[in-house]
Design a protein around this motif. Structure first.
Motif, PDB file in Angstrom:
ATOM      1  N   ASP A  60      -8.320   7.305  14.583  1.00 24.97           N
ATOM      2  CA  ASP A  60      -7.644   7.433  15.659  1.00 24.97           C
ATOM      3  C   ASP A  60      -8.159   6.512  16.931  1.00 24.97           C
ATOM      4  OD1 ASP A  60      -5.568   8.833  14.418  1.00 24.97           O
ATOM      5  OD2 ASP A  60      -6.573  10.723  15.260  1.00 24.97           O
ATOM      6  N   CYS A  61      -9.550   6.562  16.797  1.00 25.64           N
ATOM      7  CA  CYS A  61     -10.341   5.812  17.822  1.00 25.64           C
ATOM      8  C   CYS A  61     -10.522   4.421  17.774  1.00 25.64           C
ATOM      9  CB  CYS A  61     -11.765   6.231  18.016  1.00 25.64           C
ATOM     10  SG  CYS A  61     -11.776   8.024  18.742  1.00 25.64           S
ATOM     11  N   ARG A  62      -9.897   3.982  16.306  1.00 27.91           N
ATOM     12  CA  ARG A  62     -10.033   2.637  15.828  1.00 27.91           C
ATOM     13  C   ARG A  62     -11.393   1.884  15.521  1.00 27.91           C
ATOM     14  NH1 ARG A  62      -4.936   0.400  19.467  1.00 27.91           N
ATOM     15  NH2 ARG A  62      -3.314   1.211  17.941  1.00 27.91           N
ATOM     16  N   LEU A  63     -12.301   2.964  15.305  1.00 32.62           N
ATOM     17  CA  LEU A  63     -13.781   2.550  15.026  1.00 32.62           C
ATOM     18  C   LEU A  63     -13.776   2.380  13.604  1.00 32.62           C
ATOM     19  CD1 LEU A  63     -15.764   4.848  17.220  1.00 32.62           C
ATOM     20  CD2 LEU A  63     -15.004   2.493  17.890  1.00 32.62           C
ATOM     21  N   VAL A  64     -12.820   2.819  12.849  1.00 33.12           N
ATOM     22  CA  VAL A  64     -12.915   2.880  11.297  1.00 33.12           C
ATOM     23  C   VAL A  64     -11.553   2.463  10.849  1.00 33.12           C
ATOM     24  CG1 VAL A  64     -13.276   4.359   9.221  1.00 33.12           C
ATOM     25  CG2 VAL A  64     -14.883   4.523  10.984  1.00 33.12           C
ATOM     26  N   ASP A  65     -11.549   1.605   9.684  1.00 41.27           N
ATOM     27  CA  ASP A  65     -10.318   1.613   9.060  1.00 41.27           C
ATOM     28  C   ASP A  65     -10.255   1.625   7.564  1.00 41.27           C
ATOM     29  OD1 ASP A  65      -7.534   1.181   8.683  1.00 41.27           O
ATOM     30  OD2 ASP A  65      -7.401  -1.029   9.745  1.00 41.27           O
ATOM     31  N   PHE A  66      -9.518   1.395   6.915  1.00 40.71           N
ATOM     32  CA  PHE A  66      -9.438   1.428   5.438  1.00 40.71           C
ATOM     33  C   PHE A  66      -8.466   0.474   4.855  1.00 40.71           C
ATOM     34  CE2 PHE A  66      -5.872   4.041   6.160  1.00 40.71           C
ATOM     35  CZ  PHE A  66      -5.128   3.956   4.840  1.00 40.71           C
ATOM     36  N   ARG A  67      -8.839   0.301   3.560  1.00 43.79           N
ATOM     37  CA  ARG A  67      -8.050  -0.585   2.473  1.00 43.79           C
ATOM     38  C   ARG A  67      -7.990   0.074   1.355  1.00 43.79           C
ATOM     39  NH1 ARG A  67     -10.765  -3.129  -1.557  1.00 43.79           N
ATOM     40  NH2 ARG A  67     -13.087  -3.048  -1.455  1.00 43.79           N
ATOM     41  N   THR A  68      -6.879  -0.095   0.724  1.00 44.14           N
ATOM     42  CA  THR A  68      -6.733   0.538  -0.604  1.00 44.14           C
ATOM     43  C   THR A  68      -6.540  -0.349  -1.655  1.00 44.14           C
ATOM     44  OG1 THR A  68      -4.254   0.253  -0.409  1.00 44.14           O
ATOM     45  CG2 THR A  68      -4.975   2.456   0.420  1.00 44.14           C
ATOM     46  N   GLU A  69      -6.986   0.003  -2.815  1.00 42.39           N
ATOM     47  CA  GLU A  69      -7.201  -0.704  -4.180  1.00 42.39           C
ATOM     48  C   GLU A  69      -6.854   0.515  -5.172  1.00 42.39           C
ATOM     49  OE1 GLU A  69     -11.303  -1.958  -6.419  1.00 42.39           O
ATOM     50  OE2 GLU A  69     -10.962  -3.092  -4.525  1.00 42.39           O
ATOM     51  N   GLY A  70      -5.793   0.378  -5.617  1.00 44.04           N
ATOM     52  CA  GLY A  70      -5.206   1.341  -6.575  1.00 44.04           C
ATOM     53  C   GLY A  70      -4.858   2.488  -5.986  1.00 44.04           C
ATOM     54  N   ARG A  71      -5.403   3.680  -6.314  1.00 40.65           N
ATOM     55  CA  ARG A  71      -5.268   4.915  -5.714  1.00 40.65           C
ATOM     56  C   ARG A  71      -6.610   5.170  -4.841  1.00 40.65           C
ATOM     57  NH1 ARG A  71      -4.041   8.685 -10.684  1.00 40.65           N
ATOM     58  NH2 ARG A  71      -4.720  10.327  -9.097  1.00 40.65           N
ATOM     59  N   GLN A  72      -7.470   4.382  -4.645  1.00 39.83           N
ATOM     60  CA  GLN A  72      -8.655   4.539  -3.791  1.00 39.83           C
ATOM     61  C   GLN A  72      -8.564   3.993  -2.474  1.00 39.83           C
ATOM     62  OE1 GLN A  72     -12.475   4.669  -6.269  1.00 39.83           O
ATOM     63  NE2 GLN A  72     -11.279   3.201  -7.585  1.00 39.83           N
ATOM     64  N   SER A  73      -9.273   4.575  -1.473  1.00 42.84           N
ATOM     65  CA  SER A  73      -9.093   4.145  -0.321  1.00 42.84           C
ATOM     66  C   SER A  73     -10.723   3.931   0.180  1.00 42.84           C
ATOM     67  CB  SER A  73      -8.935   4.880   0.656  1.00 42.84           C
ATOM     68  OG  SER A  73      -7.384   5.226   0.805  1.00 42.84           O
ATOM     69  N   PHE A  74     -10.883   2.451   0.626  1.00 41.35           N
ATOM     70  CA  PHE A  74     -12.271   1.863   1.090  1.00 41.35           C
ATOM     71  C   PHE A  74     -12.501   2.006   2.641  1.00 41.35           C
ATOM     72  CE2 PHE A  74     -11.924   0.887  -3.313  1.00 41.35           C
ATOM     73  CZ  PHE A  74     -12.942   1.201  -3.803  1.00 41.35           C
ATOM     74  N   TYR A  75     -13.263   2.765   3.102  1.00 40.58           N
ATOM     75  CA  TYR A  75     -13.404   2.566   4.574  1.00 40.58           C
ATOM     76  C   TYR A  75     -14.445   2.038   5.195  1.00 40.58           C
ATOM     77  CZ  TYR A  75     -10.348   6.960   4.490  1.00 40.58           C
ATOM     78  OH  TYR A  75      -9.107   7.469   4.443  1.00 40.58           O
TER      79      TYR A  75
END
Length: 115
Positions: A60-75
């Protein structure tokens, strides 16, 4: 003597977002590279619900984001300069010695007793 005005509201919010021990631990771990929730829970010894809650706050603070790979999310951290801010804080703490830890307002009272 120079007067110091009030801190910008956005800076106050930034430091509050980093002020929680769990959120700060997550940020410091993500400074080492991206991680999944399971990596963070195992590495930091936190519950999955705690990690997820704090990641949502950091997103929410835009300090962290993620990407998805299959069913996993990488922060990961969205702004590498956050690492510089943390390093600056570590340097400042090293220079102040125990003064910050023993601060009568924000310090850890248990440390004063243990000293």
């Amino acid at each position: 003597m120079n007067e110091v005005g009030p801190a910008p509201a956005s800076a106050v919010v930034l430091f509050r977002s980093l002020g929680d021990p769990a959120r700060l631990a997550i940020v410091m771990r993500l400074a080492e590279g991206e991680a999944r929730v399971v990596d963070l829970t195992r590495g930091l010894g936190l519950a999955q619900s705690t990690v997820s809650k704090h990641l949502a706050c950091l997103r929410d603070c835009r300090l962290v984001d993620f990407r998805t790979e299959g069913r996993q999310s990488f922060y990961s951290l969205t702004h590498p300069e956050l690492i510089d801010l943390l390093r600056s804080a570590e340097n400042l703490l090293a220079r102040t010695g125990e003064a910050v830890a023993l601060c009568p307002v924000y310090g850890d009272p248990a440390r004063e007793i243990a000293s």
